[in-house]
Design a protein around this motif. Structure first.
Motif, PDB file in Angstrom:
ATOM      1  N   GLU A  21       0.902  -1.287   0.034  1.00  0.00           N
ATOM      2  CA  GLU A  21      -0.099  -0.090   0.119  1.00  0.00           C
ATOM      3  C   GLU A  21       0.914   1.257  -0.051  1.00  0.00           C
ATOM      4  O   GLU A  21       0.523   2.216  -0.568  1.00  0.00           O
ATOM      5  CB  GLU A  21      -0.800   0.030   1.416  1.00  0.00           C
ATOM      6  CG  GLU A  21      -2.233  -1.100   1.034  1.00  0.00           C
ATOM      7  CD  GLU A  21      -2.983  -1.015   2.332  1.00  0.00           C
ATOM      8  OE1 GLU A  21      -2.785   0.050   3.074  1.00  0.00           O
ATOM      9  OE2 GLU A  21      -4.104  -1.876   2.417  1.00  0.00           O
TER      10      GLU A  21
ATOM     11  N   GLY B 242       1.450   6.316  -6.948  1.00  0.00           N
ATOM     12  CA  GLY B 242       0.244   6.975  -7.508  1.00  0.00           C
ATOM     13  C   GLY B 242       0.557   8.502  -7.291  1.00  0.00           C
ATOM     14  O   GLY B 242      -0.080   9.066  -8.229  1.00  0.00           O
TER      15      GLY B 242
ATOM     16  N   ASN C  32       2.879   4.788 -13.718  1.00  0.00           N
ATOM     17  CA  ASN C  32       1.433   4.141 -13.530  1.00  0.00           C
ATOM     18  C   ASN C  32       1.473   3.013 -12.790  1.00  0.00           C
ATOM     19  O   ASN C  32       2.174   2.215 -12.630  1.00  0.00           O
ATOM     20  CB  ASN C  32       1.321   3.701 -14.975  1.00  0.00           C
ATOM     21  CG  ASN C  32      -0.142   3.038 -15.128  1.00  0.00           C
ATOM     22  OD1 ASN C  32      -0.947   2.685 -14.109  1.00  0.00           O
ATOM     23  ND2 ASN C  32      -0.429   2.544 -16.165  1.00  0.00           N
TER      24      ASN C  32
ATOM     25  N   TYR D 291      -0.713   1.005 -11.233  1.00  0.00           N
ATOM     26  CA  TYR D 291      -1.124  -0.179 -11.991  1.00  0.00           C
ATOM     27  C   TYR D 291      -0.215  -1.167 -12.437  1.00  0.00           C
ATOM     28  O   TYR D 291      -0.540  -2.311 -12.732  1.00  0.00           O
ATOM     29  CB  TYR D 291      -2.396   0.006 -12.867  1.00  0.00           C
ATOM     30  CG  TYR D 291      -3.575   0.757 -12.071  1.00  0.00           C
ATOM     31  CD1 TYR D 291      -4.309  -0.160 -11.061  1.00  0.00           C
ATOM     32  CD2 TYR D 291      -3.820   1.965 -12.125  1.00  0.00           C
ATOM     33  CE1 TYR D 291      -5.579   0.612 -10.381  1.00  0.00           C
ATOM     34  CE2 TYR D 291      -5.079   2.616 -11.637  1.00  0.00           C
ATOM     35  CZ  TYR D 291      -5.455   2.057 -10.486  1.00  0.00           C
ATOM     36  OH  TYR D 291      -6.378   2.727  -9.804  1.00  0.00           O
TER      37      TYR D 291
ATOM     38  N   TYR E 186      -6.568  11.082 -11.430  1.00  0.00           N
ATOM     39  CA  TYR E 186      -7.141   9.905 -11.268  1.00  0.00           C
ATOM     40  C   TYR E 186      -6.021   9.051 -10.061  1.00  0.00           C
ATOM     41  O   TYR E 186      -6.482   8.490  -9.300  1.00  0.00           O
ATOM     42  CB  TYR E 186      -7.742   9.139 -12.326  1.00  0.00           C
ATOM     43  CG  TYR E 186      -8.326   7.720 -11.890  1.00  0.00           C
ATOM     44  CD1 TYR E 186      -9.497   7.417 -11.086  1.00  0.00           C
ATOM     45  CD2 TYR E 186      -7.528   6.499 -12.279  1.00  0.00           C
ATOM     46  CE1 TYR E 186      -9.867   6.328 -10.952  1.00  0.00           C
ATOM     47  CE2 TYR E 186      -7.814   5.298 -11.869  1.00  0.00           C
ATOM     48  CZ  TYR E 186      -9.084   5.099 -11.224  1.00  0.00           C
ATOM     49  OH  TYR E 186      -9.656   4.048 -10.957  1.00  0.00           O
ATOM     50  N   PHE E 187      -5.025   8.865 -10.667  1.00  0.00           N
ATOM     51  CA  PHE E 187      -4.193   8.011  -9.970  1.00  0.00           C
ATOM     52  C   PHE E 187      -3.712   8.707  -8.553  1.00  0.00           C
ATOM     53  O   PHE E 187      -3.602   8.170  -7.608  1.00  0.00           O
ATOM     54  CB  PHE E 187      -2.755   8.134 -10.715  1.00  0.00           C
ATOM     55  CG  PHE E 187      -2.795   6.886 -11.974  1.00  0.00           C
ATOM     56  CD1 PHE E 187      -3.614   6.348 -12.011  1.00  0.00           C
ATOM     57  CD2 PHE E 187      -1.946   7.143 -13.223  1.00  0.00           C
ATOM     58  CE1 PHE E 187      -3.804   5.248 -13.144  1.00  0.00           C
ATOM     59  CE2 PHE E 187      -2.153   6.284 -14.186  1.00  0.00           C
ATOM     60  CZ  PHE E 187      -3.174   5.295 -14.360  1.00  0.00           C
TER      61      PHE E 187
ATOM     62  N   ILE F  41      -5.826  10.482  -6.757  1.00  0.00           N
ATOM     63  CA  ILE F  41      -6.891  10.224  -5.890  1.00  0.00           C
ATOM     64  C   ILE F  41      -7.064   8.934  -5.558  1.00  0.00           C
ATOM     65  O   ILE F  41      -7.209   8.635  -4.234  1.00  0.00           O
ATOM     66  CB  ILE F  41      -8.058  11.006  -6.540  1.00  0.00           C
ATOM     67  CG1 ILE F  41      -8.205  12.351  -6.742  1.00  0.00           C
ATOM     68  CG2 ILE F  41      -9.282  10.269  -5.917  1.00  0.00           C
ATOM     69  CD1 ILE F  41      -9.412  12.906  -7.692  1.00  0.00           C
ATOM     70  N   SER F  42      -6.764   7.782  -6.301  1.00  0.00           N
ATOM     71  CA  SER F  42      -6.809   6.509  -6.034  1.00  0.00           C
ATOM     72  C   SER F  42      -5.808   6.036  -4.891  1.00  0.00           C
ATOM     73  O   SER F  42      -6.188   5.304  -4.221  1.00  0.00           O
ATOM     74  CB  SER F  42      -6.711   5.827  -7.254  1.00  0.00           C
ATOM     75  OG  SER F  42      -7.602   6.103  -8.214  1.00  0.00           O
ATOM     76  N   SER F  43      -4.530   6.726  -5.181  1.00  0.00           N
ATOM     77  CA  SER F  43      -3.461   6.346  -4.309  1.00  0.00           C
ATOM     78  C   SER F  43      -3.911   6.898  -2.763  1.00  0.00           C
ATOM     79  O   SER F  43      -3.572   6.218  -1.701  1.00  0.00           O
ATOM     80  CB  SER F  43      -2.091   6.965  -4.961  1.00  0.00           C
ATOM     81  OG  SER F  43      -2.120   8.417  -4.458  1.00  0.00           O
ATOM     82  N   CYS F  44      -4.582   7.921  -2.753  1.00  0.00           N
ATOM     83  CA  CYS F  44      -4.826   8.435  -1.384  1.00  0.00           C
ATOM     84  C   CYS F  44      -5.919   7.742  -0.541  1.00  0.00           C
ATOM     85  O   CYS F  44      -6.191   7.917   0.401  1.00  0.00           O
ATOM     86  CB  CYS F  44      -5.431   9.776  -1.667  1.00  0.00           C
ATOM     87  SG  CYS F  44      -3.929  11.177  -2.088  1.00  0.00           S
ATOM     88  N   VAL F  45      -6.808   6.888  -1.481  1.00  0.00           N
ATOM     89  CA  VAL F  45      -7.880   6.279  -0.829  1.00  0.00           C
ATOM     90  C   VAL F  45      -7.856   4.729  -0.618  1.00  0.00           C
ATOM     91  O   VAL F  45      -8.259   4.152  -0.245  1.00  0.00           O
ATOM     92  CB  VAL F  45      -9.377   6.654  -1.739  1.00  0.00           C
ATOM     93  CG1 VAL F  45      -9.586   8.063  -1.585  1.00  0.00           C
ATOM     94  CG2 VAL F  45      -8.934   5.756  -3.185  1.00  0.00           C
ATOM     95  N   VAL F  46      -6.444   4.486  -0.833  1.00  0.00           N
ATOM     96  CA  VAL F  46      -5.970   2.837  -0.770  1.00  0.00           C
ATOM     97  C   VAL F  46      -5.993   2.540   0.671  1.00  0.00           C
ATOM     98  O   VAL F  46      -5.435   3.235   1.405  1.00  0.00           O
ATOM     99  CB  VAL F  46      -4.704   2.767  -1.533  1.00  0.00           C
ATOM    100  CG1 VAL F  46      -4.214   1.339  -1.120  1.00  0.00           C
ATOM    101  CG2 VAL F  46      -4.563   2.763  -3.004  1.00  0.00           C
TER     102      VAL F  46
END
Length: 215
Positions: free
Chosen positions: A75, A82, A129, A131, A207-208, A210-215
């Motif tokens: 994580e 991210g 990236n 992902y 998007y990357f 934001i996604s990394s902050c909600v993992v």
């Protein structure tokens, strides 16, 4: 027995190609940069971008074999990659969208350039990236283990050949068709494509992050 092993390797390579192609064809940073670089540098941009991507993957594979697969898929790594990678994409997208040069000027300047840009862009779009790392820490590593189980180093080689041929085949094709289109493209069409590509890359970057902050 030997024939069965080789048949297995061939089928495994073909499977790796299909799986790799299904991933390569999904719109993402590499596709966006391939289109923009092909407009500026010609049909060789796609293979050069893939070469940069392969360099990154090869280094990542070495790290996974060194026992760092758990770290790459953690994580913390996802958050750092991210966040930083997303910001890099936003910056790349902004520079792409605000490009004010004409298509003709860029094509002329590319004739005298050394052409290292696409290789670097291939590396940047890979490492930025998150992902990409998640895929290699999960799906990619599972294929590597299956290749080892199947035929040792030959199995791993079969997987890599199939995987890399899918990237080269897809992005090389995109680069060729983009270059052919640039021969009849006008400046206003070029600027629209660059603006749309840049905006898309910036959206992916956000998007990357934001996604990394909600993992």
């Amino acid at each position: 027995m030997l024939d069965n092993v080789w048949i297995g390797i061939i089928l495994f390579t073909a499977t790796s190609f299909i799986v790799g192609l299904s991933g390569a064809m999904v719109p993402g940073p590499m596709l966006t940069v391939t289109i923009s670089d092909s407009l500026k540098k010609g049909a060789t941009a796609g293979p050069k971008i893939v070469f940069g991507h392969i360099i990154t993957e090869f280094i990542l594979i070495l790290l996974i074999f060194a026992g760092l697969g758990w770290l790459i898929g953690s994580e913390t790594a996802i958050f750092v990659i991210g966040a930083i990678g997303g910001l890099i994409m936003v910056l790349m997208g902004f520079q792409m969208a605000r490009s004010s040069n004409s298509l003709q000027d860029l094509q002329k300047s590319s004739e005298t350039s050394k052409g290292y840009g696409p290789i670097i862009n291939g590396i940047l779009t890979s490492v930025s990236n998150p992902y990409f790392f998640i895929w290699w820490a999960t799906v990619g590593w599972a294929f590597m283990l299956k290749g080892i189980e199947l035929a040792g180093i030959l199995g791993v080689t079969g997987f890599l050949v199939g995987h890399w041929c899918s990237d080269l085949g897809w992005f090389g094709t995109v680069s060729i068709f983009t270059t052919k289109g640039s021969n009849i493209m006008k400046d206003n069409h070029y600027k629209i494509i660059m603006s749309v590509s840049g905006i898309f890359l910036m959206i992916l970057g956000v998007y990357f992050v934001i996604s990394s902050c909600v993992v």
